[in-house]
Motif scaffolding. Sequence first.
Motif, PDB file in Angstrom:
ATOM      1  N   MET A   1       0.849  -1.188   0.000  1.00  0.00           N
ATOM      2  CA  MET A   1       0.000   0.000   0.000  1.00  0.00           C
ATOM      3  C   MET A   1       0.886   1.241   0.000  1.00  0.00           C
ATOM      4  O   MET A   1       1.789   1.355   0.818  1.00  0.00           O
ATOM      5  N   ASN A   2       0.637   2.157  -0.915  1.00  0.00           N
ATOM      6  CA  ASN A   2       1.397   3.390  -0.968  1.00  0.00           C
ATOM      7  C   ASN A   2       0.691   4.447  -0.122  1.00  0.00           C
ATOM      8  O   ASN A   2      -0.113   5.235  -0.612  1.00  0.00           O
ATOM      9  N   LYS A   3       1.019   4.438   1.174  1.00  0.00           N
ATOM     10  CA  LYS A   3       0.363   5.350   2.111  1.00  0.00           C
ATOM     11  C   LYS A   3       0.633   6.817   1.787  1.00  0.00           C
ATOM     12  O   LYS A   3      -0.236   7.668   1.974  1.00  0.00           O
ATOM     13  N   GLU A   4       1.830   7.113   1.294  1.00  0.00           N
ATOM     14  CA  GLU A   4       2.171   8.516   1.035  1.00  0.00           C
ATOM     15  C   GLU A   4       1.245   9.155   0.014  1.00  0.00           C
ATOM     16  O   GLU A   4       0.789  10.287   0.193  1.00  0.00           O
ATOM     17  N   THR A   5       0.939   8.446  -1.050  1.00  0.00           N
ATOM     18  CA  THR A   5       0.034   8.960  -2.076  1.00  0.00           C
ATOM     19  C   THR A   5      -1.364   9.158  -1.504  1.00  0.00           C
ATOM     20  O   THR A   5      -2.012  10.175  -1.756  1.00  0.00           O
ATOM     21  N   VAL A   6      -1.813   8.189  -0.731  1.00  0.00           N
ATOM     22  CA  VAL A   6      -3.134   8.282  -0.108  1.00  0.00           C
ATOM     23  C   VAL A   6      -3.164   9.456   0.873  1.00  0.00           C
ATOM     24  O   VAL A   6      -4.106  10.261   0.865  1.00  0.00           O
ATOM     25  N   ASN A   8      -1.284  12.177   0.964  1.00  0.00           N
ATOM     26  CA  ASN A   8      -1.237  13.456   0.254  1.00  0.00           C
ATOM     27  C   ASN A   8      -2.597  13.813  -0.346  1.00  0.00           C
ATOM     28  O   ASN A   8      -3.026  14.967  -0.295  1.00  0.00           O
ATOM     29  N   ALA A 114      -6.485   6.967  -5.392  1.00  0.00           N
ATOM     30  CA  ALA A 114      -5.239   6.622  -4.693  1.00  0.00           C
ATOM     31  C   ALA A 114      -5.476   5.510  -3.679  1.00  0.00           C
ATOM     32  O   ALA A 114      -4.680   4.568  -3.567  1.00  0.00           O
ATOM     33  N   GLU A 117      -6.020   2.155  -5.528  1.00  0.00           N
ATOM     34  CA  GLU A 117      -4.755   1.614  -6.033  1.00  0.00           C
ATOM     35  C   GLU A 117      -3.870   1.095  -4.907  1.00  0.00           C
ATOM     36  O   GLU A 117      -3.073   0.184  -5.110  1.00  0.00           O
ATOM     37  N   ALA A 118      -4.030   1.659  -3.715  1.00  0.00           N
ATOM     38  CA  ALA A 118      -3.217   1.244  -2.568  1.00  0.00           C
ATOM     39  C   ALA A 118      -3.874   0.112  -1.778  1.00  0.00           C
ATOM     40  O   ALA A 118      -3.298  -0.383  -0.813  1.00  0.00           O
ATOM     41  N   ASP A 120      -6.504   0.427   0.061  1.00  0.00           N
ATOM     42  CA  ASP A 120      -6.977   1.018   1.318  1.00  0.00           C
ATOM     43  C   ASP A 120      -8.503   1.161   1.240  1.00  0.00           C
ATOM     44  O   ASP A 120      -9.028   2.219   0.909  1.00  0.00           O
TER      45      ASP A 120
END
Length: 146
Positions: A1-6, A8, A114, A117-118, A120
Amino acid sequence: MNKETVVNALRQVVADSYALLGQTHLCHWNVRGPGFFALHAAFEEQYTELFAAVDELAERVRALGALAPGGLSNLARISGMEEIAEDTPADQMVAHLAKANRKVIASLGEARKAASEAGDDETEDLMIARTQIHEKTVWMLEAYLA
């Protein structure tokens, strides 16, 4: 999971929602004219709902391990939402708030994408629920102008 993108994307939603809250409150305070009573009450309902929503959104940012944005100048900078003058006529207030809600809907869409894609699901569900509320608000505001 790309937490940073989520995170932001969520921070953008928080800032846009807070800016919309401020603009809605301004309209509530300053609306005048034949539609005063209906608009005054509608704007109060909208900013009250937004206040709770901003808290929930910021807490989601915190749940993801990041810090929620704050400070009026910082939130205004992040959002970049257009503001209206205190003496704006009622119909222009309504049109402005419809446009501002559409900006929030766009930010919610980015955050939903986002989150999807993650993987979440919790954030994605929150974005869907918020989108439904803002779409209904746009419909109601535009119905007033029709």
